[in-house]
Motif scaffolding. Sequence first.
Motif, PDB file in Angstrom:
ATOM      1  N   PRO A  28       0.814  -1.224   0.000  1.00  0.00           N
ATOM      2  CA  PRO A  28       0.000   0.000   0.000  1.00  0.00           C
ATOM      3  C   PRO A  28       0.846   1.272   0.000  1.00  0.00           C
TER       4      PRO A  28
ATOM      5  N   ARG B 122       3.768   1.660  -1.446  1.00  0.00           N
ATOM      6  CA  ARG B 122       4.268   1.862  -2.807  1.00  0.00           C
ATOM      7  C   ARG B 122       3.182   2.453  -3.700  1.00  0.00           C
ATOM      8  N   LEU B 123       1.978   1.957  -3.559  1.00  0.00           N
ATOM      9  CA  LEU B 123       0.885   2.473  -4.388  1.00  0.00           C
ATOM     10  C   LEU B 123       0.582   3.932  -4.054  1.00  0.00           C
ATOM     11  N   THR B 124       0.586   4.256  -2.769  1.00  0.00           N
ATOM     12  CA  THR B 124       0.337   5.644  -2.359  1.00  0.00           C
ATOM     13  C   THR B 124       1.416   6.571  -2.895  1.00  0.00           C
TER      14      THR B 124
ATOM     15  N   ARG C 221       3.271   6.125  -5.521  1.00  0.00           N
ATOM     16  CA  ARG C 221       3.122   6.249  -6.977  1.00  0.00           C
ATOM     17  C   ARG C 221       2.010   7.232  -7.338  1.00  0.00           C
ATOM     18  N   GLU C 222       0.938   7.186  -6.598  1.00  0.00           N
ATOM     19  CA  GLU C 222      -0.145   8.137  -6.853  1.00  0.00           C
ATOM     20  C   GLU C 222       0.319   9.568  -6.612  1.00  0.00           C
TER      21      GLU C 222
ATOM     22  N   LEU D 213       0.616   2.723 -11.698  1.00  0.00           N
ATOM     23  CA  LEU D 213       0.394   1.815 -10.577  1.00  0.00           C
ATOM     24  C   LEU D 213       0.676   0.363 -10.936  1.00  0.00           C
ATOM     25  N   ASN D 214       0.580   0.007 -12.202  1.00  0.00           N
ATOM     26  CA  ASN D 214       0.632  -1.408 -12.590  1.00  0.00           C
ATOM     27  C   ASN D 214       1.821  -1.727 -13.487  1.00  0.00           C
TER      28      ASN D 214
END
Length: 406
Positions: free
Chosen positions: A202, A204-206, A208-209, A215-216
């Motif tokens: 989570p 890493r995703l945050t 990236r946003e 994200l993918n």
Amino acid sequence: MGSLTFSDDVAGRILPQGAAQAGTKVSPRKVCIVSRAPFIGGAELAAERLGIGLRNEGHEVFFILGQHGDVQDRLEASGLRCLVFPVQHTDMRRFWRYFGARATLRNLFKREKPDVIHSNDLPSAQIFFDAARGLGITRVCHHRYIYDGPAIDWFNKYGAERHLFVSRALMNDLCERSEILSSANKAVVYDGLELPARPLVPDRLTAREELGLPLNQTITLFAGQIIERKGVAELLRAWAILRGQGREIGELVIVGDDSAGKGAYREKMQALAGDLRIRPRFAGFQKNVNRWLTAADLAVVPSHVEPLGNATLEAMAAGLPVIGSRIGGIPEMIVHEETGLLTPAKAPVTLAEATGRLIEDVALRQSLGAAARLRCETLFSLKAHTSAVLRQYEMASQRGSARQAA
């Protein structure tokens, strides 16, 4: 475990130090860290971390910098006191300027009464160590760069009680170049850093946003100065090789700039990327490098020359597998096939193979990254580094006291 440190005994052999002394209680000291500080680079970040580490252990720290600028702003934002004094060197044509500066420094040292003067780089040492002579101040020189023998001996003309090196590779190299260093009291002390929390998916995703990254897709990161010896050209050529093979390789992100050249080499690399028909993301200089590391899947350090490598340590601390050049101090950080991968310097084909391997093998990335983080916790933490440096101060102080008694 303490920082993995090495020092010379009387016979000149290399003996392990640090682990046994890591918990040794040291009396509070007043430490003056001096640095030319032309811009924020790995050496300046290491000095900041050491200052924070010493302060956390109850010691008083202040900096003397060669100029005003970003380094001063950063240190003061961290609560570290800074003075500014332009670094002078001996010059027969302008001897009066050097002698006047030395007298001013000497009076400053008499007022401040530091126990230790720690030069964060060799060129800063000359005038500061000269001004401290006869005042009972311990002088420690930290070696971070490669110079030729005459330059080493000239900068070091007023000596020091102890010489520290950021890697065994650098120590061996400089001692081969300089007879003065080869017979000096010296030790290897690896840099350390405060370890961030281990990033989770989570996180890493945050990140990236926040940074506008996909994200993918797999994110391959270079973070550092964009100068020739950092190997950015080879990285771009390796990426072009992978792209030419039609593989799904995600995005290459390049964080950093050419501070000394005011962006000239970075612009040259952007032009090279265009010629190679690839589109890496040049993110420029970033103060929040940790966020980019959190967002990445792997890091690449393709340097031609690297005494140790701040970028490697930061990536390992973020739990990333690192592909690094098999030069200088990098193999002292990266254990090949255990915490990352090592490739020859200036070899884009081999670099492409290693990068493609980690992009495509998620399990390998995860296992290498976890081992890299554990190695950082064991050997390269700020607490271990600070303890090792304090042990070196003690050894230097004892040597200085013995010399005065003689």
